[in-house]
Scaffold this motif. Structure first.
Motif, PDB file in Angstrom:
ATOM      1  N   GLN A 365       6.268   3.758  -3.628  1.00  0.00           N
ATOM      2  CA  GLN A 365       4.979   4.447  -3.768  1.00  0.00           C
ATOM      3  C   GLN A 365       4.714   4.879  -5.211  1.00  0.00           C
ATOM      4  O   GLN A 365       3.569   4.848  -5.678  1.00  0.00           O
ATOM      5  CB  GLN A 365       4.937   5.669  -2.861  1.00  0.00           C
ATOM      6  N   HIS A 601       5.690  -1.737   3.496  1.00  0.00           N
ATOM      7  CA  HIS A 601       6.557  -1.586   2.327  1.00  0.00           C
ATOM      8  C   HIS A 601       7.411  -2.821   2.111  1.00  0.00           C
ATOM      9  O   HIS A 601       7.732  -3.176   0.969  1.00  0.00           O
ATOM     10  CB  HIS A 601       7.416  -0.318   2.433  1.00  0.00           C
ATOM     11  N   ASP A 650       2.537   3.967   2.143  1.00  0.00           N
ATOM     12  CA  ASP A 650       3.294   2.962   1.395  1.00  0.00           C
ATOM     13  C   ASP A 650       2.398   1.883   0.794  1.00  0.00           C
ATOM     14  O   ASP A 650       2.496   1.563  -0.393  1.00  0.00           O
ATOM     15  CB  ASP A 650       4.343   2.298   2.291  1.00  0.00           C
ATOM     16  N   HIS A 653      -0.261   3.311  -1.914  1.00  0.00           N
ATOM     17  CA  HIS A 653       0.289   3.761  -3.188  1.00  0.00           C
ATOM     18  C   HIS A 653       1.040   2.667  -3.935  1.00  0.00           C
ATOM     19  O   HIS A 653       1.145   2.724  -5.169  1.00  0.00           O
ATOM     20  CB  HIS A 653       1.223   4.946  -2.960  1.00  0.00           C
ATOM     21  N   THR A 654       1.601   1.691  -3.221  1.00  0.00           N
ATOM     22  CA  THR A 654       2.405   0.648  -3.875  1.00  0.00           C
ATOM     23  C   THR A 654       1.543  -0.473  -4.433  1.00  0.00           C
ATOM     24  O   THR A 654       1.921  -1.121  -5.422  1.00  0.00           O
ATOM     25  CB  THR A 654       3.430   0.068  -2.882  1.00  0.00           C
TER      26      THR A 654
END
Length: 744
Positions: A365, A601, A650, A653-654
């Motif tokens: 993240q 993720h 996840d 933000h990633t």
């Protein structure tokens, strides 16, 4: 251009916000604001505005607040002997017999409800402006605006009546009755009229605990009348209503009088615009440092988010998700970095306790923080680590009998003790965690060109851990990492705790060498010598980098985690330029890796590694899986699984980190331009990127070439890498360096 600026000419630049034409009936679709401490989740119906209030400190006591690490150090030598002797299940009984215990779960505080008399269906538009953090709801001339102030640490809500009338009539109340709320939560309400309007309080005592939280809401009303109504109040014929809210978690009784005085101090002499201006000095400055333009179609840029999500191949969607991810990451980072849910939830039943899961999710993240010029995120990450450092020392001492530190894989932010583990997930034996979690702080220091002495001291403690822990050797004289665990996988022919997991080897090497770089002298010489005794990575019969370097341990390929490729990303240990053989084996390992349960993720971790290995096809496939898998809510916050299942930050933000890595990569001595650009994005511009050799970078690319402008802060020679090869690049501090390449 903000999300509200879509009437009239179509946007010719990326839209820094998003909007919807309908109310958010589901809390998951509510637009978000936050300052890294307080969060606001704004949803509602045509007749009722709802603002769910959250705070990073709100975790429900469940007994784990008293939990401590197991005292197993006196049994470590026996475990090591058994594992070295080939007992593949030896660690199954390396426990004190406790059951799996989850950390204290994150939960919402309450919702601020603003009801109005029922009315026929009316024009409705809601939006969030990423540059300001304002969530705006407009209907028939009535305007509601919400933001969470970084300057004053308060949730601000402002209602304005239509200029042509009618005046505002509203009920205002604080309501704790959110999904999953404990039936025996002890709740008390308070309401009192004040010179500016009213003061509302809500106090909630956790069942069976001396801990509680209290919300304090100050309401200032212009015009009309204000009367108490039940646990709330009723405002009639007002021109404006300004609402300030804070929440505190505490033991004993909170001094509500003092909290009310503090809110009045914030309000004194200031209106909504004044409060917003104070906030913008911090928020807008941070958010606007980096921007991405993928030359999207103006008509698509103007679409509401829900419609744009139906076009997964649109560059406009990636532009907006990059902007939204950056906004949400910044908004969730302050007191702590983002949780699994960022800073928000509308439900007390948060998956995985809404914790900080550190063995993958947290670092994914926050992966864009250094390059994406968000030191606020890195400082929040560092604050979490420093707050728990003494607990990490206790973990190392009690579980493994060493100096140094042992990091937990799950934490609620309050406790860093390592107690969350069981036979299937032996997270108490994950020794790579401290190096993994300190890596973002090292990246930050490289970006700024300064070394934080606190980070250097932490790295030294990690090195002392390895001095005490790495005591066993194999027949070839190599050190053996034993016990060793590769989160959250296991060999096909052994238990999860084994020998020489690739992640553990990479972490130990990196920790020892990095600590030595930060502390020259006898300690450094000793640490480097220890690192040199670690075994090399192993390439298995499939030509892939093995997840366990110990011969005889068979890989399990279908798994969401990619722990064994830590050396590729975020480390620089394995790369196509210095270690092409290992990079090829890592690429083969990536090809063989399955998606297992389709976690977001896992897909984006795959994309980050693929970008480092210069594979735009695999980056494209990973992005497609997320964009076509219905992972995003209308709020542009994401889910853990496809079809918007399980609210989770996840993916949101990633994603910015993936887009940055496919366009620009840097080390202290290397710059790589367009290493893994998908064919779907042949032109664009990325501005404001920070490199690890101390330069800011603006990059523009098109089919006929690229242009990069570097603004170095220190004099340095780096290697420039593009698809056409490598060459040296000499940079002088304070002198812009312009690169123009005809091909890339």
């Amino acid at each position: 251009m903000t999300a509200t600026a879509t009437d009239g000419p179509l946007p010719t630049v990326p839209v820094h916000g998003t909007w919807e034409p309908d109310p958010a009936a589901r809390w998951e679709d509510g637009f978000l604001s936050g300052n890294g401490r307080h969060g606001a989740l704004v949803s509602g119906t045509p007749d009722e505005d709802r603002v769910v209030v959250t705070h990073h400190t709100l975790v429900r006591p469940n007994g784990s607040e008293h939990a401590r690490p197991p005292r197993l150090a006196d049994r470590l030598a026996e475990l090591q002997d058994r594992l070295l002797a080939g007992e593949t299940a030896a660690a199954d009984d390396f426990t004190d017999g406790r059951e799996l215990q989850w950390v204290q779960p994150f939960h919402p505080a309450f919702q601020i409800l603003l009801g109005e008399p029922p009315a026929p269906a009316r024009f409705h538009r809601r939006s969030v402006d990423f540059t300001t953090g304002e969530v705006t709801t407009a209907r028939d001339g009535l305007l509601s605006r919400v933001f969470v102030s970084r300057a004053d640490d308060v949730i601000v809500q402002h209602l304005t009546a239509p200029a042509a009338g009618p005046a505002l009539t509203r009920t205002v109340s604080l309501d704790h009755r959110l999904p999953g709320v404990p039936a025996d939560l002890g709740v008390g309400h308070g309401a009192v009229l004040t010179p500016e309007g009213a003061l509302l309080t809500l106090r909630a005592r956790y069942p069976g605990s001396d801990r509680a939280y209290t919300g304090v809401t100050l309401i200032a009303v212009t015009g009309g009348t204000t009367t108490l109504a039940g646990p709330g109040l009723r405002v009639e014929d007002a021109g404006t209503v300004l609402i300030l809210t804070r929440v505190r978690r505490h033991t004993g009784e909170l001094d509500v009088t003092e909290e009310a005085r503090a809110l009045r101090d914030v309000l004194t002499g200031r209106g909504y615009d004044d409060l917003l201006a104070r906030h913008l000095a911090e928020h807008r400055t941070a958010y606007t440092r980096v921007t991405l333009d993928l030359a999207a179609e103006p008509a698509e840029r103007a679409l509401p988010g829900s419609e744009l999500l139906k076009r997964p191949g649109s560059p406009a969607l990636l532009e907006r998700l990059f902007a939204a991810g950056r906004y949400h990451l910044l908004s969730a980072s302050g007191l702590f970095p983002p949780r699994l849910t960022g800073l928000w939830t509308g439900d007390w039943d948060t998956a995985w306790s809404g914790a900080f899961t550190t063995d993958a999710n947290l670092n994914l993240q926050t992966a864009s923080a250094a390059a994406g010029a968000l030191p606020e995120v890195t400082e929040a990450h560092a604050r979490l680590i420093r707050h728990q450092w003494e607990h990490w020392r206790a973990n190392a001492r009690d579980i493994l009998g060493t100096r140094g530190v042992l990091a937990p894989a799950h934490t609620d932010g309050e406790s860093g003790y390592l107690f969350h583990y069981n036979r299937e997930y032996p997270l108490h034996l994950w020794t790579a965690g401290a190096d993994w979690l300190l890596k973002p702080l090292v990246d930050h220091d490289e970006t700024t060109g300064t070394r934080d002495p606190r980070t250097a001291a932490a790295l030294a403690e990690v090195a002392t851990f390895y001095e005490d822990f790495l005591t066993r050797t194999d027949a070839d004289g190599h050190l053996v990492v034993v016990p060793s665990y590769s989160p959250e996988n296991r060999p096909a022919n052994a238990g999860p705790v084994t020998l020489d997991a690739a992640m553990d080897l990479s972490a130990a090497r990196h920790a020892l060498h990095t600590a030595a770089d930060h502390r020259p002298g006898p300690d450094a010489d000793r640490w480097r010598a220890l690192a040199d005794r670690l075994p090399p990575h192993r390439i298995n019969a499939d030509g892939a980098l093995a997840e366990w370097a110990r011969p005889g341990l068979e890989d399990t390929y279908d798994h969401r985690h990619l722990s064994h490729l830590y050396g590729v990303w975020p480390l620089d240990e394995i790369n196509p330029y210095d270690t092409p053989g290992l990079a090829g084996a890592a690429h083969r390992a990536l090809e063989l890796r399955g998606a297992e349960n389709e976690s977001a993720h896992g897909y984006l971790h795959h994309a980050l590694i693929a970008a480092r290995l210069r594979d735009p096809g695999r980056v494209t496939n990973a992005l497609r899986a997320v964009l076509e898998g219905d992972f995003f809510h209308d709020s542009l916050m994401s889910a853990h699984y496809p079809h918007r299942h399980v609210y989770n930050a996840d993916a949101a933000h990633t994603l910015p980190a993936v887009l940055i890595e496919m366009l620009v990569q840097s080390t202290p001595d290397r710059l790589v331009l367009l290493p893994a650009l998908p064919a779907a994005y042949p032109r664009g511009e990325l501005r404001g990127i920070r490199t690890r050799f101390g330069a800011e970078l603006d990059l523009t690319w098109a089919p006929d070439g690229l242009r990069a402008v570097l603004r170095p802060h220190r004099t340095h020679r780096v290697e420039l890498r593009t698809s056409s090869g490598a060459r040296p690049l000499d940079l002088v501090a304070g002198e812009d360096h312009v690169l123009t390449l005809g091909t890339w």
